[in-house]
Design a protein around this motif. Structure first.
Motif, PDB file in Angstrom:
ATOM      1  N   ALA A 150      -3.791  20.431  10.562  1.00  0.00           N
ATOM      2  CA  ALA A 150      -5.643  19.810  10.226  1.00  0.00           C
ATOM      3  C   ALA A 150      -5.485  19.315   8.669  1.00  0.00           C
ATOM      4  CB  ALA A 150      -7.183  20.369  10.340  1.00  0.00           C
ATOM      5  N   PHE A 151      -4.368  19.454   7.860  1.00  0.00           N
ATOM      6  CA  PHE A 151      -4.374  19.360   6.683  1.00  0.00           C
ATOM      7  C   PHE A 151      -3.190  18.200   6.653  1.00  0.00           C
ATOM      8  CE2 PHE A 151      -7.147  22.990   5.057  1.00  0.00           C
ATOM      9  CZ  PHE A 151      -8.468  22.508   5.007  1.00  0.00           C
ATOM     10  N   ALA A 152      -2.047  18.885   6.981  1.00  0.00           N
ATOM     11  CA  ALA A 152      -0.819  17.848   7.330  1.00  0.00           C
ATOM     12  C   ALA A 152      -1.149  16.534   8.509  1.00  0.00           C
ATOM     13  CB  ALA A 152       0.132  19.040   7.661  1.00  0.00           C
ATOM     14  N   TYR A 153      -1.924  16.604   9.056  1.00  0.00           N
ATOM     15  CA  TYR A 153      -1.811  15.612   9.679  1.00  0.00           C
ATOM     16  C   TYR A 153      -2.665  15.152   8.863  1.00  0.00           C
ATOM     17  CZ  TYR A 153      -4.588  12.887  12.926  1.00  0.00           C
ATOM     18  OH  TYR A 153      -5.059  11.356  14.443  1.00  0.00           O
ATOM     19  N   ARG A 154      -3.977  15.340   8.454  1.00  0.00           N
ATOM     20  CA  ARG A 154      -4.949  14.790   7.598  1.00  0.00           C
ATOM     21  C   ARG A 154      -4.002  13.844   6.426  1.00  0.00           C
ATOM     22  NH1 ARG A 154      -9.193  18.800   7.398  1.00  0.00           N
ATOM     23  NH2 ARG A 154     -10.165  18.524   9.638  1.00  0.00           N
ATOM     24  N   THR A 155      -3.570  14.041   6.051  1.00  0.00           N
ATOM     25  CA  THR A 155      -2.464  13.607   5.343  1.00  0.00           C
ATOM     26  C   THR A 155      -1.741  12.621   5.775  1.00  0.00           C
ATOM     27  OG1 THR A 155      -2.139  15.892   3.274  1.00  0.00           O
ATOM     28  CG2 THR A 155      -0.266  14.897   3.311  1.00  0.00           C
ATOM     29  N   MET A 156      -0.617  13.094   6.799  1.00  0.00           N
ATOM     30  CA  MET A 156       0.194  12.028   7.557  1.00  0.00           C
ATOM     31  C   MET A 156      -0.707  10.408   7.689  1.00  0.00           C
ATOM     32  SD  MET A 156       3.328  12.904   7.301  1.00  0.00           S
ATOM     33  CE  MET A 156       3.434  11.893   8.037  1.00  0.00           C
ATOM     34  N   TYR A 157      -1.858  11.058   7.957  1.00  0.00           N
ATOM     35  CA  TYR A 157      -2.736   9.901   8.439  1.00  0.00           C
ATOM     36  C   TYR A 157      -3.528   9.070   7.099  1.00  0.00           C
ATOM     37  CZ  TYR A 157      -6.245   7.833  11.274  1.00  0.00           C
ATOM     38  OH  TYR A 157      -7.568   6.166  11.753  1.00  0.00           O
ATOM     39  N   GLY A 158      -3.872  10.179   6.331  1.00  0.00           N
ATOM     40  CA  GLY A 158      -4.187   9.029   4.880  1.00  0.00           C
ATOM     41  C   GLY A 158      -2.980   8.096   4.497  1.00  0.00           C
ATOM     42  N   LEU A 159      -1.427   8.876   5.084  1.00  0.00           N
ATOM     43  CA  LEU A 159      -0.345   7.627   4.283  1.00  0.00           C
ATOM     44  C   LEU A 159       0.112   6.971   5.015  1.00  0.00           C
ATOM     45  CD1 LEU A 159       2.087  11.080   2.859  1.00  0.00           C
ATOM     46  CD2 LEU A 159       1.274   8.872   1.814  1.00  0.00           C
ATOM     47  N   ILE A 160      -0.002   6.806   6.183  1.00  0.00           N
ATOM     48  CA  ILE A 160       0.176   6.009   7.124  1.00  0.00           C
ATOM     49  C   ILE A 160      -1.471   4.583   6.663  1.00  0.00           C
ATOM     50  CG2 ILE A 160      -0.285   4.788   9.911  1.00  0.00           C
ATOM     51  CD1 ILE A 160       0.945   7.612  10.870  1.00  0.00           C
ATOM     52  N   LYS A 161      -2.952   4.492   6.663  1.00  0.00           N
ATOM     53  CA  LYS A 161      -3.982   4.089   6.647  1.00  0.00           C
ATOM     54  C   LYS A 161      -2.928   3.764   4.649  1.00  0.00           C
ATOM     55  CE  LYS A 161      -8.524   5.367   7.343  1.00  0.00           C
ATOM     56  NZ  LYS A 161      -8.992   6.970   7.306  1.00  0.00           N
ATOM     57  N   LEU A 162      -2.694   3.946   4.562  1.00  0.00           N
ATOM     58  CA  LEU A 162      -2.090   3.769   2.536  1.00  0.00           C
ATOM     59  C   LEU A 162      -1.113   2.452   2.850  1.00  0.00           C
ATOM     60  CD1 LEU A 162      -2.445   6.626   0.317  1.00  0.00           C
ATOM     61  CD2 LEU A 162      -3.681   4.605   0.188  1.00  0.00           C
ATOM     62  N   THR A 163      -0.799   2.626   3.753  1.00  0.00           N
ATOM     63  CA  THR A 163       0.351   1.716   3.911  1.00  0.00           C
ATOM     64  C   THR A 163      -0.197   0.278   4.208  1.00  0.00           C
ATOM     65  OG1 THR A 163       0.878   2.634   6.522  1.00  0.00           O
ATOM     66  CG2 THR A 163       2.400   3.348   4.445  1.00  0.00           C
ATOM     67  N   GLY A 164      -1.026   0.226   5.337  1.00  0.00           N
ATOM     68  CA  GLY A 164      -1.989  -0.977   6.041  1.00  0.00           C
ATOM     69  C   GLY A 164      -2.232  -1.585   4.796  1.00  0.00           C
ATOM     70  N   ASN A 165      -3.443  -1.599   5.070  1.00  0.00           N
ATOM     71  CA  ASN A 165      -4.329  -2.760   4.079  1.00  0.00           C
ATOM     72  C   ASN A 165      -4.799  -2.299   2.472  1.00  0.00           C
ATOM     73  OD1 ASN A 165      -3.957  -4.709   5.387  1.00  0.00           O
ATOM     74  ND2 ASN A 165      -5.751  -4.465   7.018  1.00  0.00           N
ATOM     75  N   VAL A 166      -4.909  -3.226   1.638  1.00  0.00           N
ATOM     76  CA  VAL A 166      -5.486  -2.177   0.271  1.00  0.00           C
ATOM     77  C   VAL A 166      -6.932  -3.450   0.895  1.00  0.00           C
ATOM     78  CG1 VAL A 166      -5.359  -2.581  -1.991  1.00  0.00           C
ATOM     79  CG2 VAL A 166      -3.425  -2.742  -0.697  1.00  0.00           C
ATOM     80  N   ASP A 167      -7.722  -2.513   0.286  1.00  0.00           N
ATOM     81  CA  ASP A 167      -9.135  -2.962   0.828  1.00  0.00           C
ATOM     82  C   ASP A 167      -9.763  -2.376  -0.613  1.00  0.00           C
ATOM     83  OD1 ASP A 167      -8.914  -0.679   1.374  1.00  0.00           O
ATOM     84  OD2 ASP A 167     -10.190  -1.997   3.596  1.00  0.00           O
ATOM     85  N   ALA A 168     -11.279  -2.241  -0.781  1.00  0.00           N
ATOM     86  CA  ALA A 168     -11.906  -1.155  -1.529  1.00  0.00           C
ATOM     87  C   ALA A 168     -12.191  -0.124  -1.016  1.00  0.00           C
ATOM     88  CB  ALA A 168     -13.517  -1.786  -1.211  1.00  0.00           C
ATOM     89  N   ASP A 169     -11.494   0.854  -0.182  1.00  0.00           N
ATOM     90  CA  ASP A 169     -11.549   1.953   0.378  1.00  0.00           C
ATOM     91  C   ASP A 169      -9.948   2.712  -0.405  1.00  0.00           C
ATOM     92  OD1 ASP A 169     -13.785   1.876   1.399  1.00  0.00           O
ATOM     93  OD2 ASP A 169     -13.529   1.989   3.684  1.00  0.00           O
ATOM     94  N   TYR A 170      -9.192   1.822  -1.306  1.00  0.00           N
ATOM     95  CA  TYR A 170      -8.034   2.540  -0.744  1.00  0.00           C
ATOM     96  C   TYR A 170      -8.217   3.249  -1.750  1.00  0.00           C
ATOM     97  CZ  TYR A 170      -2.853   2.204  -2.736  1.00  0.00           C
ATOM     98  OH  TYR A 170      -1.819   2.541  -2.741  1.00  0.00           O
ATOM     99  N   SER A 171      -8.655   3.720  -3.300  1.00  0.00           N
ATOM    100  CA  SER A 171      -8.840   4.736  -3.851  1.00  0.00           C
ATOM    101  C   SER A 171     -10.197   6.120  -3.329  1.00  0.00           C
ATOM    102  CB  SER A 171      -9.790   4.041  -5.378  1.00  0.00           C
ATOM    103  OG  SER A 171     -10.669   4.336  -5.122  1.00  0.00           O
ATOM    104  N   ARG A 172     -10.853   5.202  -2.535  1.00  0.00           N
ATOM    105  CA  ARG A 172     -10.788   6.681  -2.012  1.00  0.00           C
ATOM    106  C   ARG A 172      -9.729   7.718  -0.736  1.00  0.00           C
ATOM    107  NH1 ARG A 172     -12.922   8.179   3.023  1.00  0.00           N
ATOM    108  NH2 ARG A 172     -12.485   5.634   4.055  1.00  0.00           N
ATOM    109  N   ILE A 173      -9.323   6.330   0.322  1.00  0.00           N
ATOM    110  CA  ILE A 173      -8.007   6.934   1.041  1.00  0.00           C
ATOM    111  C   ILE A 173      -6.851   7.718  -0.234  1.00  0.00           C
ATOM    112  CG2 ILE A 173      -6.381   6.214   2.317  1.00  0.00           C
ATOM    113  CD1 ILE A 173      -8.672   3.934   3.667  1.00  0.00           C
TER     114      ILE A 173
END
Length: 158
Positions: A98-121
């Protein structure tokens, strides 16, 4: 009482997962019950440590891997088999999927749009990645310690 029952329930299913991985890895039939017991032991120790001693999943994983490493070395020594036959399928349920999945999912989200949630992600991704890394290191070290001590004892006996 319900916490203890929940812990036993989880231990049962961790044993079943270890049993499944033992079948997947073609562990000889005579060792399947031993692998299930080791898996259940891993579940009992991991969830017992998490519940009653510490809330650290890293410490709980290390203690569970250390105990199952000792268990595997002792049983393998008695049966004159390599301990990895018992150890590998038993500790696979400790892998932090689960932690590995969340890490990879977060990395994918970080490659997307830079918005206000960037630092939280970013902080969640780094946290999940660090947890994944330290959990894997903890169960690796927990397995290696008894194995290496067993090899040294075997050298001195022979």
């Amino acid at each position: 009482m319900s916490e203890l029952l929940n812990m036993l329930f989880k231990a049962f299913w961790v044993g079943c997962a270890a049993f499944g991985f033992a079948i997947l890895f073609n562990v000889p039939r005579k060792y399947l019950a031993t692998v299930w017991i080791g898996g259940a032991l891993v579940g009992l120790i991991k969830y017992g440590v998490l519940l009653y001693i510490s809330s650290s999943i890293i410490l709980a994983t290390f203690v569970a891997a250390l105990v199952v490493g000792i268990y595997s070395v002792v049983i393998a020594r008695i049966r004159r088999e390599p301990p990895m036959i018992l150890t590998i399928p038993t500790v696979i349920p400790l892998v932090p999927g689960a932690f590995a999945y969340r890490t990879m999912y977060g990395l994918i989200k970080l490659t997307g749009n830079v918005d206000a949630d960037y630092s939280r992600i970013l902080s969640e991704t780094v946290r999940n990645g660090a947890l994944t890394l330290f959990i894997i290191l903890s169960f690796t070290i927990g397995i290696i310690i008894p194995y290496e001590i067993g090899k040294e004892i075997a050298k001195k006996i022979n």
